[in-house]
Design an enzyme around this catalytic site. Structure first.
Site, PDB file in Angstrom:
ATOM      1  CB  CYS A 148      53.994  80.589  40.624  1.00 42.17           C
ATOM      2  SG  CYS A 148      53.384  81.490  42.039  1.00 42.17           S
ATOM      3  CB  CYS A 185      49.912  88.704  54.646  1.00 41.64           C
ATOM      4  SG  CYS A 185      48.599  87.466  54.623  1.00 41.64           S
ATOM      5  CB  CYS A 242      52.232  89.523  51.121  1.00 39.72           C
ATOM      6  SG  CYS A 242      51.815  89.021  49.435  1.00 39.72           S
ATOM      7  N   GLY A 258      46.643  86.775  45.112  1.00 41.98           N
ATOM      8  CA  GLY A 258      45.290  86.430  45.541  1.00 41.98           C
ATOM      9  C   GLY A 258      45.209  85.270  46.501  1.00 41.98           C
ATOM     10  CD  GLU A 259      43.408  82.351  50.520  1.00 38.48           C
ATOM     11  OE1 GLU A 259      44.583  82.542  50.875  1.00 38.48           O
ATOM     12  OE2 GLU A 259      42.920  81.219  50.401  1.00 38.48           O
ATOM     13  CB  SER A 281      49.313  78.360  48.434  1.00 34.08           C
ATOM     14  OG  SER A 281      49.929  78.972  49.537  1.00 34.08           O
ATOM     15  CG  LEU A 339      51.552  77.977  60.706  1.00 28.47           C
ATOM     16  CD1 LEU A 339      50.067  78.058  61.019  1.00 28.47           C
ATOM     17  CD2 LEU A 339      52.101  76.605  61.131  1.00 28.47           C
ATOM     18  CG  HIS A 340      53.586  83.043  57.117  1.00 24.72           C
ATOM     19  ND1 HIS A 340      54.582  82.565  56.292  1.00 24.72           N
ATOM     20  CD2 HIS A 340      52.499  83.218  56.323  1.00 24.72           C
ATOM     21  CE1 HIS A 340      54.126  82.482  55.066  1.00 24.72           C
ATOM     22  NE2 HIS A 340      52.866  82.853  55.052  1.00 24.72           N
ATOM     23  CG  ASN A 355      61.618  86.637  48.379  1.00 21.93           C
ATOM     24  OD1 ASN A 355      62.823  86.395  48.324  1.00 21.93           O
ATOM     25  ND2 ASN A 355      60.705  85.685  48.224  1.00 21.93           N
ATOM     26  CB  CYS A 358      57.362  83.889  47.767  1.00 22.99           C
ATOM     27  SG  CYS A 358      57.663  82.227  47.296  1.00 22.99           S
TER      28      CYS A 358
HETATM   29  N1  SAH Z   1      47.086  83.739  49.450  1.00 20.03           N
HETATM   30  C1  SAH Z   1      47.778  82.491  49.344  1.00 20.03           C
HETATM   31  C2  SAH Z   1      48.676  82.365  48.133  1.00 20.03           C
HETATM   32  C3  SAH Z   1      49.628  83.507  47.800  1.00 20.03           C
HETATM   33  S1  SAH Z   1      51.081  83.741  48.731  1.00 20.03           S
HETATM   34  C4  SAH Z   1      48.518  82.199  50.605  1.00 20.03           C
HETATM   35  O1  SAH Z   1      48.554  83.051  51.492  1.00 20.03           O
HETATM   36  O2  SAH Z   1      49.030  81.093  50.763  1.00 20.03           O
HETATM   37  C5  SAH Z   1      52.232  82.530  48.337  1.00 20.03           C
HETATM   38  C6  SAH Z   1      53.288  82.346  49.447  1.00 20.03           C
HETATM   39  O3  SAH Z   1      54.281  83.402  49.442  1.00 20.03           O
HETATM   40  C7  SAH Z   1      52.660  82.400  50.814  1.00 20.03           C
HETATM   41  O4  SAH Z   1      53.148  81.408  51.658  1.00 20.03           O
HETATM   42  C8  SAH Z   1      53.070  83.764  51.290  1.00 20.03           C
HETATM   43  O5  SAH Z   1      52.967  83.862  52.640  1.00 20.03           O
HETATM   44  C9  SAH Z   1      54.477  83.883  50.749  1.00 20.03           C
HETATM   45  N2  SAH Z   1      54.972  85.264  50.771  1.00 20.03           N
HETATM   46  C10 SAH Z   1      54.241  86.385  50.644  1.00 20.03           C
HETATM   47  N3  SAH Z   1      55.030  87.479  50.700  1.00 20.03           N
HETATM   48  C11 SAH Z   1      56.282  87.062  50.869  1.00 20.03           C
HETATM   49  C12 SAH Z   1      57.551  87.719  50.963  1.00 20.03           C
HETATM   50  N4  SAH Z   1      57.651  89.054  50.904  1.00 20.03           N
HETATM   51  N5  SAH Z   1      58.648  86.967  51.097  1.00 20.03           N
HETATM   52  C13 SAH Z   1      58.547  85.620  51.133  1.00 20.03           C
HETATM   53  N6  SAH Z   1      57.384  84.941  51.042  1.00 20.03           N
HETATM   54  C14 SAH Z   1      56.260  85.651  50.907  1.00 20.03           C
END
Ligand code: SAH
Length: 388
Positions: free
Chosen positions: A121, A132, A135, A180-181, A212, A235-236, A312, A357
């Site tokens: 990863c 977000c 995160c 990062g994105e 991602s 998506l979430h 998490n 994650c």
């Molecule tokens: N910016 C990109 C890649 C990084 S995040 C993106 O948004 O896809 C990687 C994944 O982990 C994403 O699906 C993100 O939403 C998820 N994620 C972020 N914080 C999290 C948390 N606290 N618990 C579980 N998943 C999380």
């Protein structure tokens, strides 16, 4: 000041061929150098002995191979390893190795002949600008993009670490799910995927390289005209008013536009591949049976699979988010499955070392001062609470 040398690490083969043509050399030198860098793991140009001494000496003056330093890895009891990769500007991002697992969905591997995997990863930016709500990376603020060498270097270093441990499978899967994105650091990420897939470098198949994204709509469309690596979309939430809160980028690119861009990318992937929708389950926020129904309805007719990620926790969380209990997670999953949506639950790994994650923070010198604002907000709310 002496001009920085060209870093050959992470340079796509076509660019490396033009580089050699540009200095009056045969383009095939590119292939020679790539074998040294990626197969032999040699970074000293002078040690690339099938290149003439005079070219080595000229090359050494204008180019080098600079790999980001890795700190000693932290290993969790479930085998996950986390490293800090140091950038040239004195910051650090996190890279996570997840042995024997595919994060996301690996097609062609559901037939019972599952091979052992080493999924890496990787990070694409120092911090993240998207913030977000659930995160940890976003809470650190943002301090710039990684170069292609810093992105590819994470895979190079992790591969070397595996070799040192006597694991000769190397890195089998790469997911851009670290800090990062990736689609906001477009060119370097694209160059990195090129090298990851190149047979002379890592030779990882396009199905096993996953970008991602939180949903940078125009860039998903651009991506389709450049590559067909696997795509995961964070998506979430099945509705805009909820997604606006969880993924603020949604205010700019709402769900309908995001799914249109996904349909566009799916045309590029062909009939046999699908997109992964990531869905972090947060207790009482987006995990009700009604949410599952809305999600199923939204995804019906789209070639998509859902990857559920139980939330998490992380120390900087100010929303009091919690992971749902297993029963709630199970009913969310069955809601989707009953509606015919392929859904899998991602097992939580690496959380005891902060490598799961959304827990990745690295060492970010925060240009956005977002971390300061969070701390200030906390201080204010604490004062308010203390006022009698
Ligand atoms: N910016 C990109 C890649 C990084 S995040 C993106 O948004 O896809 C990687 C994944 O982990 C994403 O699906 C993100 O939403 C998820 N994620 C972020 N914080 C999290 C948390 N606290 N618990 C579980 N998943 C999380």
């Amino acid at each position: 000041m002496a001009e920085a040398k060209t870093n050959l690490l992470g340079m796509p083969r076509a660019a490396l061929r033009s580089f050699f043509a540009g200095i009056g050399e045969k383009p095939y030198r590119a292939e020679q150098v790539m074998r040294w860098i990626y197969r032999a793991k040699v970074t000293d140009i002078d040690a690339m002995t099938d290149i003439s001494r005079s070219l080595r000496s000229h090359l050494g003056e204008i180019a080098d191979v600079r790999v980001p330093e890795f700190s000693a890895g932290t290993q969790s009891s479930d085998g996950v390893v986390k490293w800090l990769a140091h950038t040239e500007h004195g910051q650090a991002v996190e890279t996570v190795l997840i042995p024997d697992a595919s994060v996301g969905w690996e097609e062609g591997n559901l037939d019972g002949t599952t091979k052992r995997r080493n999924t890496l990863c990787i990070s694409s930016q120092v911090g993240c600008s998207l913030d977000c709500s659930f995160c940890a990376t976003g809470k650190q603020g943002f301090n710039g993009n990684l170069t292609r060498a810093e992105i590819v270097g994470q895979v190079w270093q992790a591969g070397r670490e595996l070799a040192v441990r006597g694991d000769d499978r190397g890195i089998t899967n790469v997911v851009f799910m670290g800090m990062g994105e990736p689609l906001l650091n477009f060119e370097p990420v694209l160059d990195a995927t090129d090298i990851l897939m190149d047979d002379l470098a890592f030779g990882i198949s396009k199905r096993r390289v996953t970008i991602s994204t939180a949903g940078v709509v125009p860039r998903i469309r651009d991506l389709a005209s450049h590559t067909d690596v696997s795509l995961a979309v964070s998506l979430h939430a099945p509705r805009d008013e909820l997604r606006d809160i969880l993924v603020p980028l949604n205010r700019r690119y709402p769900i309908a536009e995001l799914l249109d861009a996904c349909r566009h990318y799916l045309r590029r992937l062909g009939d046999r591949r699908s997109i992964t929708m990531e869905y972090t389950l947060i207790d009482g926020v987006n995990d009700s049976v009604a949410d599952a129904q809305d999600l199923a309805q939204l995804l019906t007719g789209l070639r998509a699979k859902v990857n559920l990620i139980p939330f998490n926790p992380f120390p900087e969380d100010r929303n009091g988010y919690r992971r749902p209990d297993p029963k709630r997670i199970a009913s969310f999953q069955s809601g989707l499955l009953n509606a015919g949506i392929a859904t899998m639950l991602r097992t939580t790994r690496g959380d005891e070392i902060g490598a799961a994650c959304g827990q990745l923070t690295g060492t970010v010198h925060d240009r956005t001062r977002r971390r300061m604002r969070y701390l200030a907000r906390d201080a204010v709310s604490m004062q308010t609470r203390m006022v009698p």
